[in-house]
Design an enzyme around this catalytic site. Structure first.
Site, PDB file in Angstrom:
ATOM      1  N   ALA A  23       0.804  -1.229   0.000  1.00 55.31           N
ATOM      2  CA  ALA A  23       0.000   0.000   0.000  1.00 55.31           C
ATOM      3  C   ALA A  23       0.838   1.282   0.000  1.00 55.31           C
ATOM      4  CB  ALA A  23      -0.935  -0.018   1.203  1.00 55.31           C
ATOM      5  N   PHE A  34      -3.055   0.983   5.030  1.00 59.13           N
ATOM      6  CA  PHE A  34      -3.831   0.423   6.142  1.00 59.13           C
ATOM      7  C   PHE A  34      -3.127   0.591   7.478  1.00 59.13           C
ATOM      8  CE2 PHE A  34      -6.788  -3.049   4.167  1.00 59.13           C
ATOM      9  CZ  PHE A  34      -7.541  -2.053   3.601  1.00 59.13           C
ATOM     10  N   VAL A 102      -4.633  -3.442  -4.589  1.00 58.62           N
ATOM     11  CA  VAL A 102      -5.844  -3.838  -5.321  1.00 58.62           C
ATOM     12  C   VAL A 102      -6.310  -2.700  -6.233  1.00 58.62           C
ATOM     13  CG1 VAL A 102      -6.543  -5.442  -3.490  1.00 58.62           C
ATOM     14  CG2 VAL A 102      -7.358  -3.075  -3.403  1.00 58.62           C
ATOM     15  N   ASP A 103      -5.475  -1.645  -6.338  1.00 53.82           N
ATOM     16  CA  ASP A 103      -5.898  -0.453  -7.085  1.00 53.82           C
ATOM     17  C   ASP A 103      -5.642  -0.526  -8.591  1.00 53.82           C
ATOM     18  OD1 ASP A 103      -3.072   0.041  -7.247  1.00 53.82           O
ATOM     19  OD2 ASP A 103      -3.130   1.185  -5.384  1.00 53.82           O
ATOM     20  N   HIS A 118      -3.560  -9.834  -4.081  1.00 54.57           N
ATOM     21  CA  HIS A 118      -4.781  -9.619  -3.303  1.00 54.57           C
ATOM     22  C   HIS A 118      -5.957  -9.221  -4.189  1.00 54.57           C
ATOM     23  CE1 HIS A 118      -2.336  -8.998   0.668  1.00 54.57           C
ATOM     24  NE2 HIS A 118      -2.404 -10.248   0.294  1.00 54.57           N
ATOM     25  N   CYS A 126     -20.200 -11.793  -7.406  1.00 52.84           N
ATOM     26  CA  CYS A 126     -21.094 -12.322  -6.364  1.00 52.84           C
ATOM     27  C   CYS A 126     -20.267 -13.183  -5.409  1.00 52.84           C
ATOM     28  CB  CYS A 126     -22.186 -13.161  -7.022  1.00 52.84           C
ATOM     29  SG  CYS A 126     -23.177 -14.072  -5.819  1.00 52.84           S
ATOM     30  N   CYS A 129     -21.859 -17.111  -5.981  1.00 55.00           N
ATOM     31  CA  CYS A 129     -21.674 -17.895  -7.213  1.00 55.00           C
ATOM     32  C   CYS A 129     -20.551 -17.366  -8.097  1.00 55.00           C
ATOM     33  CB  CYS A 129     -22.985 -17.971  -8.004  1.00 55.00           C
ATOM     34  SG  CYS A 129     -23.387 -16.435  -8.886  1.00 55.00           S
ATOM     35  N   CYS A 147     -28.109 -15.375  -8.624  1.00 54.63           N
ATOM     36  CA  CYS A 147     -28.484 -16.163  -7.429  1.00 54.63           C
ATOM     37  C   CYS A 147     -28.905 -15.300  -6.240  1.00 54.63           C
ATOM     38  CB  CYS A 147     -27.315 -17.058  -7.026  1.00 54.63           C
ATOM     39  SG  CYS A 147     -25.966 -16.149  -6.271  1.00 54.63           S
ATOM     40  N   SER A 186       4.332  -3.005   5.012  1.00 53.39           N
ATOM     41  CA  SER A 186       4.742  -3.197   6.407  1.00 53.39           C
ATOM     42  C   SER A 186       5.188  -4.634   6.652  1.00 53.39           C
ATOM     43  CB  SER A 186       3.575  -2.855   7.333  1.00 53.39           C
ATOM     44  OG  SER A 186       2.479  -3.717   7.057  1.00 53.39           O
TER      45      SER A 186
END
Ligand code: NAD
Length: 238
Positions: A23, A34, A102-103, A118, A126, A129, A147, A186
């Protein structure tokens, strides 16, 4: 020899250099991390919300947290440090990037060999499913059209397994690397924090806080990811 020139030497000698980011690589794009308290949302430790328990049993809190994370990404883009890593891939200086982020910024900057360990916040699906959905459907708290399951971002939550392909690829490239540069993490999140110790190559750490890691790395740079990469890039070109 100073540290920058030492690393430049290693980069020139290495035939397989891999970068592992966290991060802290994206904070200079304006995306909070984080671990630093300034990165916390509503003073809540993210690890207590970014998990399966919250998704399944406290969806309103989980949903609000991820809406805030999407919001935090709005208007943010890769910075010069990301672009340097993309340029290094093009020039054959590095072969691979493994990231906990995750960006999607490494790919957006132009890196093509990226393991997103990650997942990606942009790939909404979803929870039940796996059917894909749009970010808009997630924002509006819609359920799955197939679903009626809960929608979630395509990220790895605390307590979930990592995507097998990305993990195996990162593990293999790091194990066989001559040089691994770890940036802006970290090293507290398992199992990614185990990866650096698995290399046979030299290990470099670029982070705002490096205290306590002196024995684990061959070279440490305490400071900004962006500025340190800029210094190394300038020395490489010089
Ligand atoms: P972390 O928040 O635990 O640690 C970030 C580290 O980066 C800290 O040690 C901090 O001192 C350092 N840092 C912060 N800004 C820096 C900068 N400009 N230059 C150099 N170092 C800097 O992050 P982590 O280790 O990646 O683990 C957190 C988890 O949260 C990961 O699993 C990740 O998926 C997720 N996360 C992702 C993003 C993102 O995608 N941008 C953002 C926050 C959290």
């Amino acid at each position: 020899m100073d540290k920058v020139n030492q690393l430049v030497d290693w980069l020139r000698q290495s035939t397989k250099t891999v970068v592992l980011t966290g991060a802290g690589m994206s904070t200079e794009s304006g995306v909070p991390d984080f671990r630093s308290k300034s990165g916390w949302w509503r003073n809540i430790d993210p690890s207590t919300v970014a998990n399966i328990q919250a998704l399944e049993h406290d969806y309103d809190l989980f949903h609000a947290f991820y809406c805030a994370r999407f919001e935090a990404l709005k208007g943010c883009e890769p910075h010069e440090g990301h672009r340097i890593l993309a340029d290094w891939e093009k020039r054959g200086i590095i072969v691979h990037v493994a990231t906990q982020n995750v960006d999607g910024f490494h790919k957006a900057a132009g890196n093509t060999k990226v393991d997103e360990l990650h997942g990606s916040i942009h790939a909404v699906r979803c929870h039940k499913c796996g059917h894909e959905a749009s970010a808009q459907a997630f924002f509006e708290q819609e359920t799955c059209t197939v679903c009626e399951g809960k929608l979630r971002p395509g990220i790895v939550l605390f307590g979930e397994l990592l995507p097998e392909d990305a993990w195996n690829s990162a593990l293999h490239t790091i194990k066989t690397a001559d040089l691994v540069i770890v940036i802006g993490t970290s090293l507290q999140v398992y199992p990614v924090n185990q990866l650096p110790s698995m290399t046979r190559g030299k290990l470099v750490y670029i982070n705002r806080e490096v205290h306590g890691f002196e024995r684990d790395f061959d070279l440490l740079f305490e400071g900004s990811a962006k500025e340190t990469l800029q210094q190394i890039d300038a020395a490489l070109k010089g």
